[in-house]
Each structure stands twice: as C-alpha cells, then as structure tokens.
Scaffold this motif. Structure first.
Motif, mmCIF file in Angstrom:
data_model
loop_
_atom_site.group_PDB
_atom_site.id
_atom_site.type_symbol
_atom_site.label_atom_id
_atom_site.label_comp_id
_atom_site.label_asym_id
_atom_site.label_seq_id
_atom_site.Cartn_x
_atom_site.Cartn_y
_atom_site.Cartn_z
ATOM 1 N N ARG A 168 0.832 -1.210 0.000
ATOM 2 C CA ARG A 168 0.000 0.000 0.000
ATOM 3 C C ARG A 168 0.860 1.250 0.000
ATOM 4 O O ARG A 168 0.560 2.234 -0.685
ATOM 5 N N GLU A 169 1.921 1.220 0.781
ATOM 6 C CA GLU A 169 2.806 2.385 0.830
ATOM 7 C C GLU A 169 3.486 2.603 -0.522
ATOM 8 O O GLU A 169 3.683 3.745 -0.969
ATOM 9 N N ALA A 170 3.840 1.522 -1.205
ATOM 10 C CA ALA A 170 4.462 1.636 -2.527
ATOM 11 C C ALA A 170 3.495 2.269 -3.519
ATOM 12 O O ALA A 170 3.884 3.140 -4.325
ATOM 13 N N ASP A 171 2.224 1.844 -3.487
ATOM 14 C CA ASP A 171 1.228 2.438 -4.376
ATOM 15 C C ASP A 171 1.139 3.943 -4.158
ATOM 16 O O ASP A 171 1.091 4.738 -5.107
ATOM 17 N N LEU A 172 1.113 4.349 -2.884
ATOM 18 C CA LEU A 172 0.990 5.772 -2.555
ATOM 19 C C LEU A 172 2.232 6.551 -2.976
ATOM 20 O O LEU A 172 2.129 7.646 -3.554
ATOM 21 N N LEU A 173 3.405 5.981 -2.736
ATOM 22 C CA LEU A 173 4.644 6.685 -3.066
ATOM 23 C C LEU A 173 4.814 6.864 -4.574
ATOM 24 O O LEU A 173 5.142 7.960 -5.046
ATOM 25 N N VAL A 174 4.598 5.805 -5.338
ATOM 26 C CA VAL A 174 4.795 5.880 -6.789
ATOM 27 C C VAL A 174 3.789 6.841 -7.422
ATOM 28 O O VAL A 174 4.155 7.703 -8.238
ATOM 29 N N SER A 175 2.518 6.699 -7.037
ATOM 30 C CA SER A 175 1.499 7.598 -7.590
ATOM 31 C C SER A 175 1.741 9.035 -7.144
ATOM 32 O O SER A 175 1.616 9.979 -7.935
ATOM 33 N N GLY A 176 2.106 9.202 -5.855
ATOM 34 C CA GLY A 176 2.312 10.537 -5.327
ATOM 35 C C GLY A 176 3.488 11.248 -5.959
ATOM 36 O O GLY A 176 3.390 12.422 -6.340
ATOM 37 N N VAL A 177 4.611 10.559 -6.104
ATOM 38 C CA VAL A 177 5.799 11.218 -6.648
ATOM 39 C C VAL A 177 5.610 11.526 -8.139
ATOM 40 O O VAL A 177 6.136 12.534 -8.653
ATOM 41 N N GLY A 202 5.904 15.272 -9.509
ATOM 42 C CA GLY A 202 6.790 15.618 -10.623
ATOM 43 C C GLY A 202 6.071 16.462 -11.664
ATOM 44 O O GLY A 202 6.647 17.414 -12.213
ATOM 45 N N MET A 203 4.806 16.151 -11.928
ATOM 46 C CA MET A 203 4.031 16.952 -12.872
ATOM 47 C C MET A 203 3.809 18.361 -12.328
ATOM 48 O O MET A 203 3.819 19.346 -13.086
ATOM 49 N N ASP A 204 3.616 18.477 -11.013
ATOM 50 C CA ASP A 204 3.468 19.800 -10.407
ATOM 51 C C ASP A 204 4.725 20.639 -10.601
ATOM 52 O O ASP A 204 4.655 21.851 -10.809
ATOM 53 N N VAL A 205 5.884 19.988 -10.526
ATOM 54 C CA VAL A 205 7.152 20.715 -10.744
ATOM 55 C C VAL A 205 7.216 21.228 -12.172
ATOM 56 O O VAL A 205 7.639 22.362 -12.427
ATOM 57 N N LEU A 206 6.786 20.397 -13.138
ATOM 58 C CA LEU A 206 6.782 20.834 -14.528
ATOM 59 C C LEU A 206 5.910 22.067 -14.725
ATOM 60 O O LEU A 206 6.241 22.973 -15.495
ATOM 61 N N HIS A 207 4.783 22.086 -14.027
ATOM 62 C CA HIS A 207 3.861 23.216 -14.141
ATOM 63 C C HIS A 207 4.339 24.444 -13.367
ATOM 64 O O HIS A 207 3.815 25.533 -13.556
ATOM 65 N N GLY A 208 5.322 24.253 -12.477
ATOM 66 C CA GLY A 208 5.766 25.356 -11.645
ATOM 67 C C GLY A 208 4.913 25.546 -10.405
ATOM 68 O O GLY A 208 5.035 26.548 -9.694
ATOM 69 N N ARG A 209 4.042 24.585 -10.129
ATOM 70 C CA ARG A 209 3.167 24.675 -8.954
ATOM 71 C C ARG A 209 3.929 24.376 -7.667
ATOM 72 O O ARG A 209 3.590 24.870 -6.606
ATOM 73 N N ARG A 210 4.954 23.542 -7.774
ATOM 74 C CA ARG A 210 5.801 23.210 -6.632
ATOM 75 C C ARG A 210 7.262 23.308 -7.051
ATOM 76 O O ARG A 210 7.588 23.229 -8.232
#
Length: 252
Positions: A211-220, A224-232
């Motif tokens: 379960r933790e792996a599912d959350l980590l992979v999906s979350g990261v 990463g997409m947020d970084v591309l957008h400049g949101r984070r």
C-alpha cells in the motif's frame, strides 16, 4: 480470376485504383508498400542467417540504430509540441530521414507511436539503472529507495523531457487501447520494486509495504508533474518525499 487478383493489393487484398497510364499499381497505399518491403527484407535476412556461421551474429545494428534515431525524433516533438504534432512527415523531418524510411521501419503512425513508447521505457530504465549503480552505498536501502523515486522527478533535462513525453502519451492512452497496454502493466514492476525495498529496509510496525508503494509511486509522479507546471519546487517535493520516507522507515 487472374485479372481479379491483379486488381487487388498484394498485401491487404484491397481493391486497387485503375492506373490512368503506365504500369498498374501493386499496392493500395504506401503503408502496404512499406510492409511488403519489410517482408521481403525479412525473407532475405532469414536466408542470410541460414548461411551465417554459428557464433557470428547477423548484421542488424544499423536497422536498430535507425529505429532509435526516429524514436528520438518522436520524443523531441512530443516534449516540445505534444504528441498530436508527431505526424509521420514531421517525425521524418525531425529525424533527418525520408518519409519512406519512417514507413519502412514502422509501417504506420500508430505503430511508430507505440514502438517509440516502448523504446522510451527501455531508455529510461537503462538510465535509471546506470544512476543507481553509482550510489555511494548500495547497501543503504533508504538511499536506493530514494533514488528509485527520484526517477519520476524532473531533476535534469533528460528526466524533465522524459516526464513531458510520458504525460503526452498518458493523455493519448486514455482513448487509445494499444498505448494503454504499454502503461497498464498487470505486474506493476515499479510498485513491486518499491514495496520490496520498504520491506527489506525495515518498515515501521503495522506498515503495509504494498500500500505504501502504491501511494509513493502515484504521489511522486503527480508531484513531478506539479514541478513541470511550476506549482511546486523540487525542494518542496523532496521535503514531502523525506517526510513520507521518515514515516515509513523510522530511524533506528
């Protein structure tokens, strides 16, 4: 009967247009013509392989190199202008080859896009393994886990471009079953790798590595997409990632 056969495409058997002048056509489209060329090339390759001495590989590197050259052109176009801009002609121009060469190696635009996605998976996996091979301490499972997750973040131009291409492909895959199959691995190899590292590293009591792996992979991936957008910022994302890793793998 002979006229009926002659008036149909030699590859797909579709009816052929009547030629106004010159020799009658043999194929209904350039795609079928390219398929016929590939078929004949394969037959020639089989005959050559039959007379190749044992232990001497048949020459095929040039063809693979050309396929890679064309796939890289797809990646560049997808990263810069989106996958919709990756027409056969645009890809040929970007790769510096003729349209006929692209058709010869991939047959159709759809075949080109699917093959380029497979090659991108292979390239990213190769680069990720090379980066993890030079970790200061491979026995530090926390560091290895962090390195695996970092592959989903746009930490450099190569990973930034790869993430943009994957996003473009992912959007397209929502309406394209063949592309979706490339994404939807039933075995979920990345999640299984992360879950295994969590279990080996000594997770906190009551932690479910899967379960933790599912959350980590999906979350990261989303971060990463947020970084591309400049949101984070990358710094903010790394702080978030460290927070979850500290929760899952408390210091001993």
């Amino acid at each position: 009967m002979r006229d009926e056969i002659r008036d149909r495409c030699r590859v797909c058997a579709a009816p052929l247009a009547v030629a106004a002048r010159g020799r009658p056509p043999l194929y209904c489209s350039r795609s079928c013509q390219a398929r016929a060329y590939r078929r004949r090339a394969g037959e020639r390759g089989g005959r050559e392989a039959a007379v190749t001495p044992a232990g001497e590989p048949a020459a095929g590197g040039a063809g693979e190199g050309r396929r890679r050259q064309i796939a890289e052109a797809v990646w560049r176009i997808a990263a810069q202008r989106g996958l919709e801009a990756a027409s056969m002609r645009e890809v040929a121009a970007e790769a510096g080859v003729s349209l006929r060469v692209v058709q010869y190696h991939f047959g159709s635009k759809h075949g080109l896009l699917v093959s380029a996605l497979h090659l991108l998976h292979e390239e990213n996996d190769r680069r990720a393994r090379a980066r993890m091979a030079v970790l200061p301490d491979p026995a530090d499972l926390r560091a290895v886990l962090g390195a695996v997750l970092n592959e989903f973040l746009p930490l450099d131009e190569q990973r930034r471009s790869a993430l943009r291409v994957f996003v473009a492909y992912y959007v397209r895959s929502l309406t394209d079953p063949a592309l979706a199959e490339v994404f939807l691995h039933a075995s979920q190899p990345v999640e299984q790798l992360v879950a295994g590292l969590i279990a080996q590293a000594g997770a906190a009591p009551g932690t479910d590595p899967g379960r933790e792996a599912d959350l980590l992979v999906s979350g990261v991936t989303g971060l990463g997409m947020d970084v591309l957008h400049g949101r984070r910022t990358l710094a903010d994302v790394r702080t978030t990632l460290d927070y979850h890793l500290d929760r899952i793998l408390p210091a001993r």
